[in-house]
Design an enzyme around this catalytic site. Structure first.
Site, PDB file in Angstrom:
ATOM      1  N   ARG A   1      -0.543 115.948  36.173  1.00 45.23           N
ATOM      2  CA  ARG A   1       0.193 116.383  37.367  1.00 45.23           C
ATOM      3  C   ARG A   1       0.739 117.774  37.069  1.00 45.23           C
ATOM      4  O   ARG A   1       0.910 118.149  35.928  1.00 45.23           O
ATOM      5  CB  ARG A   1       1.348 115.426  37.698  1.00 45.23           C
ATOM      6  CG  ARG A   1       0.991 113.953  37.723  1.00 45.23           C
ATOM      7  CD  ARG A   1       0.268 113.443  38.899  1.00 45.23           C
ATOM      8  NE  ARG A   1       0.916 113.666  40.171  1.00 45.23           N
ATOM      9  CZ  ARG A   1       0.356 113.324  41.311  1.00 45.23           C
ATOM     10  NH1 ARG A   1      -0.817 112.758  41.325  1.00 45.23           N
ATOM     11  NH2 ARG A   1       0.957 113.539  42.444  1.00 45.23           N
TER      12      ARG A   1
ATOM     13  N   GLU B   1       6.370 115.450  48.341  1.00 48.62           N
ATOM     14  CA  GLU B   1       6.735 115.630  46.929  1.00 48.62           C
ATOM     15  C   GLU B   1       7.853 114.672  46.517  1.00 48.62           C
ATOM     16  O   GLU B   1       7.797 114.077  45.439  1.00 48.62           O
ATOM     17  CB  GLU B   1       7.147 117.085  46.668  1.00 48.62           C
ATOM     18  CG  GLU B   1       6.028 118.082  46.839  1.00 48.62           C
ATOM     19  CD  GLU B   1       4.897 117.935  45.828  1.00 48.62           C
ATOM     20  OE1 GLU B   1       5.117 117.383  44.733  1.00 48.62           O
ATOM     21  OE2 GLU B   1       3.774 118.378  46.150  1.00 48.62           O
TER      22      GLU B   1
ATOM     23  N   ASN C   1       7.351 111.682  43.855  1.00 48.35           N
ATOM     24  CA  ASN C   1       8.182 111.613  42.640  1.00 48.35           C
ATOM     25  C   ASN C   1       8.788 110.218  42.471  1.00 48.35           C
ATOM     26  O   ASN C   1       8.814 109.679  41.366  1.00 48.35           O
ATOM     27  CB  ASN C   1       9.299 112.652  42.679  1.00 48.35           C
ATOM     28  CG  ASN C   1       8.872 113.987  42.118  1.00 48.35           C
ATOM     29  OD1 ASN C   1       7.734 114.194  41.712  1.00 48.35           O
ATOM     30  ND2 ASN C   1       9.806 114.925  42.095  1.00 48.35           N
TER      31      ASN C   1
END
Length: 144
Positions: free
Chosen positions: A104, A46, A50
């Site tokens: 997303r 994650e 990002n």
């Protein structure tokens, strides 16, 4: 001084799995459970994703992933030199996304927070973002 590991990758989505695997290999010396390992891998995925999507938005750049062990705790730091985050508090709200057109989920920070014991995000517009995550290995989880 704590010794550690540092990995520098290009902001290419193909490198996300590599970063996750390197961190998982590094933490194995603490003998984590499969669940702890999966938690760490998810959080790293994650954070790196990002950086790629929001920090650089498709532009070229570098992401630094570093790890340190202290006792039974791993600290993972993911740093980019991308556009930064204007409102960290808002960005950390579940379902919030700056790119709704990408479909997303906006759950990156929520997942990092759920799977790690500690999450700290430092960012400044124009100066990139640093995500610091810590997890104690072997900590007894309370069952509710």
């Amino acid at each position: 001084m704590k010794k550690g590991m540092k990995l520098v990758i290009d902001s290419d989505s193909a490198n996300e799995a590599f970063a996750r695997t390197v961190v998982a290999a590094y933490v194995t010396r603490l003998d984590p459970t499969l669940e702890e390992l999966a938690d760490i891998k998810t959080a790293v995925s994650e954070a790196v994703t990002n950086s790629i999507l929001h920090g650089y938005g498709g532009r070229e750049g570098e992401i630094t992933v570093s790890c340190k062990l202290q006792g039974k705790q791993i600290e993972v730091v993911v740093r980019d030199e991308g556009i930064g985050i204007e409102d960290i508090e808002k960005a950390m709200e579940p379902l919030y996304t700056t790119k709704p057109e990408w479909e997303r989920s906006g759950m990156g920070f929520a997942f990092m927070e759920a799977f790690m014991d500690e999450l700290q995000v430092d960012s400044e517009p124009g100066n990139g973002t640093t995500v610091i995550m810590r997890k104690e290995i072997g900590r007894i989880q309370s069952v509710e």
